[in-house]
Motif scaffolding. Sequence first.
Motif, PDB file in Angstrom:
ATOM      1  N   VAL A  19       0.859  -1.179   0.000  1.00  0.00           N
ATOM      2  CA  VAL A  19       0.000   0.000   0.000  1.00  0.00           C
ATOM      3  C   VAL A  19       0.898   1.231   0.000  1.00  0.00           C
ATOM      4  N   GLN A  20       0.636   2.164  -0.935  1.00  0.00           N
ATOM      5  CA  GLN A  20       1.451   3.366  -1.039  1.00  0.00           C
ATOM      6  C   GLN A  20       0.581   4.598  -1.170  1.00  0.00           C
ATOM      7  N   SER A  21       1.000   5.691  -0.529  1.00  0.00           N
ATOM      8  CA  SER A  21       0.404   7.000  -0.777  1.00  0.00           C
ATOM      9  C   SER A  21       1.350   7.764  -1.698  1.00  0.00           C
ATOM     10  N   ILE A  22       0.863   8.149  -2.878  1.00  0.00           N
ATOM     11  CA  ILE A  22       1.701   8.771  -3.897  1.00  0.00           C
ATOM     12  C   ILE A  22       1.229  10.209  -4.120  1.00  0.00           C
ATOM     13  N   PRO A  23       2.133  11.184  -3.996  1.00  0.00           N
ATOM     14  CA  PRO A  23       1.721  12.587  -4.176  1.00  0.00           C
ATOM     15  C   PRO A  23       1.377  12.891  -5.628  1.00  0.00           C
ATOM     16  N   LEU A  24       0.443  13.816  -5.819  1.00  0.00           N
ATOM     17  CA  LEU A  24       0.056  14.285  -7.144  1.00  0.00           C
ATOM     18  C   LEU A  24       0.513  15.725  -7.310  1.00  0.00           C
ATOM     19  N   SER A  25       0.966  16.070  -8.499  1.00  0.00           N
ATOM     20  CA  SER A  25       1.412  17.440  -8.736  1.00  0.00           C
ATOM     21  C   SER A  25       0.221  18.351  -8.963  1.00  0.00           C
ATOM     22  N   GLU A  26       0.389  19.596  -8.565  1.00  0.00           N
ATOM     23  CA  GLU A  26      -0.654  20.600  -8.776  1.00  0.00           C
ATOM     24  C   GLU A  26      -0.890  20.806 -10.267  1.00  0.00           C
ATOM     25  N   GLU A  27       0.177  20.725 -11.055  1.00  0.00           N
ATOM     26  CA  GLU A  27       0.071  20.922 -12.506  1.00  0.00           C
ATOM     27  C   GLU A  27      -0.823  19.854 -13.138  1.00  0.00           C
ATOM     28  N   LEU A  28      -0.644  18.597 -12.734  1.00  0.00           N
ATOM     29  CA  LEU A  28      -1.450  17.513 -13.299  1.00  0.00           C
ATOM     30  C   LEU A  28      -2.922  17.689 -12.940  1.00  0.00           C
ATOM     31  N   LEU A  29      -3.206  18.058 -11.714  1.00  0.00           N
ATOM     32  CA  LEU A  29      -4.597  18.218 -11.283  1.00  0.00           C
ATOM     33  C   LEU A  29      -5.267  19.389 -11.990  1.00  0.00           C
ATOM     34  N   GLU A  30      -4.550  20.473 -12.192  1.00  0.00           N
ATOM     35  CA  GLU A  30      -5.126  21.602 -12.919  1.00  0.00           C
ATOM     36  C   GLU A  30      -5.371  21.237 -14.386  1.00  0.00           C
ATOM     37  N   LYS A  31      -4.571  20.316 -14.910  1.00  0.00           N
ATOM     38  CA  LYS A  31      -4.691  19.927 -16.318  1.00  0.00           C
ATOM     39  C   LYS A  31      -5.840  18.958 -16.550  1.00  0.00           C
ATOM     40  N   TYR A  32      -6.122  18.085 -15.535  1.00  0.00           N
ATOM     41  CA  TYR A  32      -7.139  17.043 -15.706  1.00  0.00           C
ATOM     42  C   TYR A  32      -8.269  17.118 -14.678  1.00  0.00           C
ATOM     43  N   LEU A  33      -8.218  18.041 -13.740  1.00  0.00           N
ATOM     44  CA  LEU A  33      -9.222  18.297 -12.711  1.00  0.00           C
ATOM     45  C   LEU A  33      -9.291  17.206 -11.648  1.00  0.00           C
ATOM     46  N   GLY A  34      -9.558  15.968 -12.028  1.00  0.00           N
ATOM     47  CA  GLY A  34      -9.788  14.860 -11.098  1.00  0.00           C
ATOM     48  C   GLY A  34     -10.784  13.917 -11.728  1.00  0.00           C
ATOM     49  N   GLY A  35     -11.438  13.064 -10.943  1.00  0.00           N
ATOM     50  CA  GLY A  35     -12.485  12.195 -11.466  1.00  0.00           C
ATOM     51  C   GLY A  35     -12.073  11.480 -12.731  1.00  0.00           C
ATOM     52  N   MET A  36     -12.866  11.634 -13.796  1.00  0.00           N
ATOM     53  CA  MET A  36     -12.615  10.941 -15.049  1.00  0.00           C
ATOM     54  C   MET A  36     -11.282  11.339 -15.670  1.00  0.00           C
ATOM     55  N   GLY A  37     -10.960  12.632 -15.641  1.00  0.00           N
ATOM     56  CA  GLY A  37      -9.704  13.079 -16.229  1.00  0.00           C
ATOM     57  C   GLY A  37      -8.500  12.480 -15.540  1.00  0.00           C
ATOM     58  N   LEU A  38      -8.508  12.493 -14.208  1.00  0.00           N
ATOM     59  CA  LEU A  38      -7.398  11.921 -13.449  1.00  0.00           C
ATOM     60  C   LEU A  38      -7.301  10.419 -13.678  1.00  0.00           C
ATOM     61  N   ALA A  39      -8.441   9.721 -13.648  1.00  0.00           N
ATOM     62  CA  ALA A  39      -8.445   8.274 -13.854  1.00  0.00           C
ATOM     63  C   ALA A  39      -7.889   7.916 -15.225  1.00  0.00           C
ATOM     64  N   VAL A 507     -19.626  17.453 -20.521  1.00  0.00           N
ATOM     65  CA  VAL A 507     -20.024  16.321 -19.688  1.00  0.00           C
ATOM     66  C   VAL A 507     -18.795  15.586 -19.161  1.00  0.00           C
ATOM     67  N   VAL A 508     -17.774  15.416 -20.002  1.00  0.00           N
ATOM     68  CA  VAL A 508     -16.529  14.789 -19.542  1.00  0.00           C
ATOM     69  C   VAL A 508     -15.885  15.640 -18.447  1.00  0.00           C
ATOM     70  N   ALA A 509     -15.908  16.950 -18.620  1.00  0.00           N
ATOM     71  CA  ALA A 509     -15.385  17.836 -17.577  1.00  0.00           C
ATOM     72  C   ALA A 509     -16.203  17.709 -16.302  1.00  0.00           C
ATOM     73  N   ASN A 510     -17.523  17.630 -16.448  1.00  0.00           N
ATOM     74  CA  ASN A 510     -18.404  17.473 -15.292  1.00  0.00           C
ATOM     75  C   ASN A 510     -18.099  16.187 -14.537  1.00  0.00           C
ATOM     76  N   GLU A 511     -17.765  15.120 -15.287  1.00  0.00           N
ATOM     77  CA  GLU A 511     -17.404  13.844 -14.671  1.00  0.00           C
ATOM     78  C   GLU A 511     -16.022  13.898 -14.026  1.00  0.00           C
ATOM     79  N   SER A 512     -15.315  14.981 -14.233  1.00  0.00           N
ATOM     80  CA  SER A 512     -14.007  15.155 -13.625  1.00  0.00           C
ATOM     81  C   SER A 512     -14.067  16.064 -12.409  1.00  0.00           C
ATOM     82  N   LEU A 513     -15.158  16.858 -12.313  1.00  0.00           N
ATOM     83  CA  LEU A 513     -15.273  17.749 -11.158  1.00  0.00           C
ATOM     84  C   LEU A 513     -15.502  17.027  -9.816  1.00  0.00           C
ATOM     85  N   ILE A 514     -16.281  15.983  -9.522  1.00  0.00           N
ATOM     86  CA  ILE A 514     -17.286  15.368 -10.354  1.00  0.00           C
ATOM     87  C   ILE A 514     -18.643  15.729  -9.752  1.00  0.00           C
ATOM     88  N   LEU A 515     -19.573  16.157 -10.615  1.00  0.00           N
ATOM     89  CA  LEU A 515     -20.928  16.491 -10.189  1.00  0.00           C
ATOM     90  C   LEU A 515     -21.912  15.541 -10.845  1.00  0.00           C
TER      91      LEU A 515
END
Length: 662
Positions: A19-39, A507-515
Amino acid sequence: MVCGWNRCILRVDLSEKTVQSIPLSEELLEKYLGGMGLADKIIWDYILEKDIRAGFDPLSPDNIFVIAMGPLTGLSTQGGRGIYQYISPVTGHLGGGSGGGFVHAMLKQAGYDALVITGKADQPVYLWIDDDSVSIKDASELWGLGAHQTVSTLKKQHGEVCSVVIGPAGENLVRHATAMIDGFKSAGGKCGTGAVLGSKNLKAIVVRGKKGVNVADPKAFLENDADFRNAIKENSAWPRFALWLAYFHTTPFKPRLAEHIYDYAVRLEACWNCHMACCGYHEQSRGKYPTRGTGPEIANQESFSALGVNDLEALNYYSDLLNDYGIDWKEGPGDIGIVMQLYKDGVLSAKDTDGLELDSGDGKIIEEMIHWMAKRERIGNLVAEGKMNIARLFPEARKYDNTVRGTTGYGKDDPRTDRRNIGPAVMCHFTPYRGACLETWGWQSIGLADFSWEFPGKEGLRSGRGYTREEAAEIVKEVVGADDHAMFSKGEPKGWCKLNVRIGNWVVANESLILCRRIACIVDNNITRAGISARMLSTATGKEFTTESIERIGERIFNLQRMIDARLGITRTQDKFPEYFYQPLGDGMGGLTEEDEKVIHEEMDYYYSLRGWDLETGQPTKEKAEELGLAIEWTALQKDGPYKDWEGPPLAGVSRGQRAAS
């Protein structure tokens, strides 16, 4: 201070028991938001590392399973959703879906933006996440239990926790097995979520999160969140009871609605921090089908009515049975139906079915088939492969297989019923990353629909209304411009393309927010009024986002999904209707023709050109990739090619000669 995001992935390797906790860069999160984009970004990096391409077995230990939350998960109104992504055992390419409930908010509040699972445990296990404390626990005593009993057992052991569990169907690698979330409020996708978890010997994911999530500007965020809530309340199309009860306005159940609905419906349940409560809960304490559980919804009404089921009590019972086994409501009945058709046509005989006469509409037969499918026993071993794969084994079944790349669209978008349906049907069946998909296309259009109904409530007759056709026309014109609006108004199939491109990106962006799509598409109208979502994102993260920048991120994610599928063999060749749609529908309605094919080809040419994709391959061009900040990904895609054409997932354990393997 980290706000909105946790900037952390929890990665679990079941083979290595690490089991590992891996840090995420701020740049990557701003580029893909999270949710679907991050996955999707996580999956892209993984399939490059493992050189996964067409022909990969999604049921092997090398598949990756991702649950990802967005920057608004665990914070905003109806921010209880999460995204499930993986290589689908149903289709052999990128698959997944979203889920509601409480578990995703808890994962986020435990400190994680995503949970990534690889490998395979050497025995049944479950994952226990209690904030920073993460452990892999023995699940031998849970293996074989239905989803209902699994959830209750886990709560006895751990108290009030949230969970994602699989039933026996997932354990037995039924391709359309799904995961059941938080007491069955929502299932995570029709692409085989449960089968992927079962292939990893992972029975459950159990979560307790107590950390909370930081917000950059709490006062402004709460003000924007209040605006969001008020927009939901004020929208006349969505009174509190409308969504669930409106599902009953489909034949053959409509005639029984007024008289019997409140014999069964006992309450509506909501996901985390949502007052919409669109998940119905029923109880049947009498009759021949005593049961209780969630639903039903439009998906299982449509699929069970195709089997000849026209009784609400039977529908509730079969739906609960599928829930307990962990089988997708829409796809499971369809898999049963195609095998019934093979029996009617004489391709299968009573010898293949152990004497069971597969006559559509016989309740005992349908129930028996559900049991056999979930356990992969007898003819159920064939049913468990899913419609597309059954048609690969039995060419005689191709005329009944209505899937595109393995998944089923929405019956009301059948282009044979009305040639004016060709435009939306092509968009619904060809453009989603996971194959034909109601959720990816159908919900997008709700905010633009002429949407009205009346239904009986306990307080008397209730009604709701969305936009009129005139109001919807003005919205379409604003979204696509005068030229495309003119094509849309004339009913030309190409008139749907620009609308699909823009709404698809959002909709893809919405699935990355995710709402939640069910609410966000109405509140924000996807594009023209998306300012509330942008303001909530900005005040949560402390970063400046606009409607335009969010839509651009959605376009980036949409193109990355196409690149993932390209590695798995998807090109323009696969963007086509199956043989099913070329069969006559009856009542004088013929199948698709060569002339229709020309219209479809022109529509897709226009769609690809709007996307900036190559007209021959249907893949993003170098120029489009560079424009979206995907130049590195595009270069890697070209360097590793060419790729074998997609044919579906490898089929093991069943063959034409093993029709009724037990």
